[in-house]
Design a protein around this motif. Structure first.
Motif, mmCIF file in Angstrom:
data_model
loop_
_atom_site.group_PDB
_atom_site.id
_atom_site.type_symbol
_atom_site.label_atom_id
_atom_site.label_comp_id
_atom_site.label_asym_id
_atom_site.label_seq_id
_atom_site.Cartn_x
_atom_site.Cartn_y
_atom_site.Cartn_z
ATOM 1 N N UNK A 68 0.842 -1.193 0.000
ATOM 2 C CA UNK A 68 0.000 0.000 0.000
ATOM 3 C C UNK A 68 0.881 1.247 0.000
ATOM 4 N N UNK A 125 0.933 3.563 2.069
ATOM 5 C CA UNK A 125 1.453 3.779 3.418
ATOM 6 C C UNK A 125 2.721 2.955 3.656
ATOM 7 N N UNK A 126 2.649 1.680 3.263
ATOM 8 C CA UNK A 126 3.833 0.823 3.418
ATOM 9 C C UNK A 126 5.008 1.366 2.623
ATOM 10 N N UNK A 139 5.563 4.441 1.706
ATOM 11 C CA UNK A 139 6.078 5.672 2.291
ATOM 12 C C UNK A 139 6.942 5.356 3.506
ATOM 13 N N UNK A 140 6.436 4.432 4.315
ATOM 14 C CA UNK A 140 7.159 4.040 5.523
ATOM 15 C C UNK A 140 8.506 3.407 5.159
#
Lengths: 611, 171
Positions: B45, B47-48, B50-51
């Motif tokens: 995702x 989010x993943x 970006x992290x």
């Protein structure tokens, strides 16, 4: 120790397998390939080496093999070697040898363009036509649409050139999984074929660019230590040097077009291998070239490449005794004396046993299959920033903030302040290159920070983050820390197209294919939904009980059920919305998994257990 | 995010020390990137992704800092909350005298290239550098950060001198 598998579950469902390709977008030829346990190259008129040529006539635009065949046609505009001007400004190309072949005009904002039939084509337009052609060839062959591609670029490409390549891909409707440096791609293909470990130099001499990378290979990890090169040095320059020599030595050639003489020069070059001399007949006249003359002609160019190799080795902090082999890549390494001269100069093994034309596309296709999750091998490529990044300071000097050969991705934070009371804007000129003076480097563009809250001079503290991603592309963000406002950033490119120009071009090209889009989008969202469900279920099975409370598990399961229901419907927006919601609600779980993964590392395991 | 808050010695799971084992660091950065590099999350995702980009950048930042002796010592001072006014200068007369002599030497070498003199001064500066590092180590053991800082400034000069001489030698 098992590896963290949040996004890379062993999907067994075949419908989750994606059609992904590797593309070597070369100066002279391009290739497109896929990899599923073995390499498959797609062909244009039974040739996998597809000329990077576009020929424009009054009625038609030809690309690839057909375009190359139209070379002699007086009614066509023949466009070759466009990669040489990719990402350059009109002022940049003034000292380029081959600029005359391209009939370039200066278009808006110092962008070089080719004007044909009252239309202007930039390097991005032409490259996107080549990419669309490659895409069509592969899609027609497989009868599938491409889900994503890894596109290779010269390691020494700067940010603007990388961005231009990415934009060309977007314009042709290709989802770019990754830009991959050409020597790194070659190393990947070579490393997996040969199973070798140790330190290597990739000597990549193509049609228009020269790249060197020094890397180490160990247990599936390919780590680039340093890279160097010249994006304006290639086989083209050898052809130009021979062309000059021919004109000086055979006066009858003066009546020929330069492009025509260059063709003769090119065939002379290609015929020189393993011969002491070579002659050819041109309209009743004979021209001949001896091996010694040939070496004299190309020697200045080769010496330049050898100096670059020496620099790259020094930068890698290895010495040439540490280098196991030099691996030859790129069509220009077919010139046989390169191998002998390299062996003599660096006294190590020089390998030319892999097909220098195909190895880059091969590596790109493997990387695409890894990134898409089709290929489950534990392989990782670690690359570096090819050119230092700096900020313009007083007196037109470049203050380097991230040095070249720094492993990427990397982020750097710099704090700025104002020098006038109430100042609301700040301008930062970002520079890429090694020289001290800004005018000798490349400006990536001016970043204007707006909406700085009015304060006394020196009051605001603006943190600017320079983030370089794994593709080597920079993005900038800024926050004013005393108020916590994020400042707005406007980017003004030094020349060429602005971001909104690109967006408009992409929109225009998409509008023409509206009809298929709806169905395609639904399919994509269902596949994506299935992937999310699978990944989350796998995660719950692995460590759900350890990391989540019962309520949290119940919540995640609820979300999963909702998504499962949603993908049985036909509303792609609803599915996309649901996917976003599930991902948002499980963000805390992703964080916990990453944290727990670092804990197990810190708990200390032997390196051999982990890698 | 816990990972981003860890200091780099914790992140790489190595002891806080003036010396690091280079090959150990090289191995550890590979292990860490093998878990957190964005390519490991390319179908994850947003989010993943970006992290992963954040964590992977943080790891590389740590690799850069721990791998460079000056940055590493600066970092050790920082995590011990030792802040020094950068405008303060070194007041060691002997050291200043040394540096004046050094710049005179470089000037004369520019006019009159002599590889033997270059080699000799290279080895004497390398010796000074080693002594300085040793004294930083003992200051660190006795938590004498002020003295560490003083010697760090000298260290920067010696490294600059050595690089200059090597450049001169290769010219």
């Amino acid at each position: 120790m098992s590896l963290l598998q949040i996004s890379d579950p062993s999907i067994s469902n075949d419908d989750l397998k994606k059609f992904v390709v590797g593309i070597d977008l070369g100066t002279t030829n391009s290739l497109i390939a896929s990899y599923d346990n073995e390499l498959k190259l797609y062909e244009d008129n039974s040739s996998s080496l597809i000329p990077s040529v576009v020929s424009i006539t009054k009625e038609d635009i030809l690309i690839g093999v057909k375009a190359a065949d139209a070379f002699d046609d007086k009614n066509t505009t023949y466009i070759a070697s466009i990669k040489r001007i990719m990402g350059l400004s009109y002022s940049d190309i003034q000292n380029l040898d081959s600029k005359d072949d391209l009939l370039l005009i200066k278009s808006k904002n110092d962008l070089p363009c080719i004007a044909v039939n009252n239309k202007e084509y930039s390097a991005i337009d032409i490259s996107s036509k080549i990419l669309s052609h490659l895409k069509n060839l592969a899609e027609t062959h497989e009868n599938k649409t491409i889900d994503g591609a890894v596109i290779t670029v010269p390691a020494y490409f700067n940010d603007i050139q990388r961005q231009a390549t990415k934009n060309a891909a977007k314009l042709s409707g290709i989802n770019v999984l990754r830009l991959l440096n050409e020597p790194t791609a070659a190393a990947l293909a070579y490393g997996l074929e040969s199973n070798e470990t140790g330190s290597f130099v990739i000597y990549d001499f193509g049609g228009g660019t020269f790249d060197v990378s020094v890397l180490t290979l160990e247990k599936g990890i390919f780590k680039v230590l340093s890279t160097d090169g010249n994006t304006r040095l290639g086989g083209d320059d050898i052809d130009n040097a021979i062309t000059k020599w021919l004109v000086n030595n055979y006066s009858f050639l003066k009546s020929y077009k330069t492009t025509q003489i260059k063709k003769y020069a090119c065939s002379l070059k290609e015929s020189m291998s393993n011969k002491d001399s070579f002659s050819m007949d041109i309209d009743g006249n004979t021209i001949s070239l001896s091996k010694n003359d040939f070496i004299d002609i190309i020697n200045p160019i080769l010496s330049e490449t050898f100096d670059i190799v020496t620099n790259a080795i020094t930068e890698s902090k290895l010495s040439s005794v540490d280098i196991k082999n030099i691996i030859l890549v790129g069509g220009s390494t077919r010139i046989d004396c390169i191998k002998t001269l390299l062996e003599k100069k660096f006294s190590c093994g020089v390998l030319n046993n892999i097909d220098p034309d195909k190895v880059v596309a091969h590596g790109a296709a493997i990387q695409a299959s890894i990134l898409s999750g089709n290929n489950k091998e534990n392989i990782l490529l670690l690359d570096v920033l090819p050119l230092s990044l700096g900020i313009e300071t007083y007196g037109g000097l470049s203050e380097k903030v991230i040095l070249r050969n720094t492993p990427i991705p990397i982020k750097l934070r710099k704090t700025f302040t104002t020098f006038k009371d109430g100042q609301s804007k700040l301008l930062i000129n970002i520079i890429q290159g090694e020289r001290e003076l800004v005018e000798n480097c490349n400006s990536l563009g001016e970043f204007i920070l707006k909406n700085i809250p009015p304060m006394v001079a020196g009051g605001p503290r603006i943190d600017v983050d320079f983030q370089i991603d794994a593709d080597g592309i920079l993005s900038v963000s800024a926050t004013e820390t005393t108020t916590g406002n994020s400042s707005m950033i406007e980017v003004k490119p030094s020349y060429g197209l602005t971001e909104s120009d690109i967006m408009k071009m992409i929109d225009d090209s998409n509008n023409s294919a509206e009809i298929d889009m709806t169905l395609r989008r639904l399919n994509e969202s269902i596949v994506e939904g299935k992937r999310v469900i699978y990944a989350l279920e796998q995660a719950l099975q692995n460590d759900g009980k350890d990391l989540l409370s019962e309520e949290e598990i119940a919540m995640v399961n609820d979300e999963l059920e909702g998504l499962k229901l949603s993908i049985t419907g036909e509303d792609s927006s609803a599915i996309e919305e649901k996917i976003k919601q599930v991902e948002k609600k499980s963000e805390f779980y992703v964080e916990r998994r990453m944290n727990s993964s670092i804990k197990s590392f810190i708990a200390g395991k032997g390196i051999d257990d982990i890698l | 995010m816990d990972i981003l808050k860890k200091n780099f010695f914790e992140l790489f799971n190595i002891e806080i020390a003036i010396d690091v084992n280079r090959s150990e660091l090289d191995q550890k950065v590979k292990v860490l990137q093998n878990k957190f590099h964005p390519d490991k999350f390319s179908s994850g995702s947003d989010f993943e992704k970006r992290l992963a980009l954040q964590i992977s950048s943080h790891i590389n930042d740590g690799y850069k800092i721990l791998g460079d002796i000056v940055l590493r010592i600066e970092y050790i001072l920082k995590i011990n909350n030792f802040v020094k006014d950068e405008s303060k200068t070194i007041n060691d007369i002997n050291f200043l005298q040394e540096q004046i002599e050094y710049s005179e030497l470089v000037e004369s070498l520019n006019d009159n290239f002599d590889s033997k003199i270059i080699e000799n001064s290279l080895s004497s500066i390398k010796f000074l550098l080693k002594t300085t590092v040793d004294s930083i180590k003992s200051s660190f053991e006795s938590n004498d950060f002020e003295n560490m800082w003083q010697n760090l400034s000298k260290l920067r000069f010696y490294i600059k001198n050595i690089n200059e001489l090597i450049k001169l030698r290769n010219k």
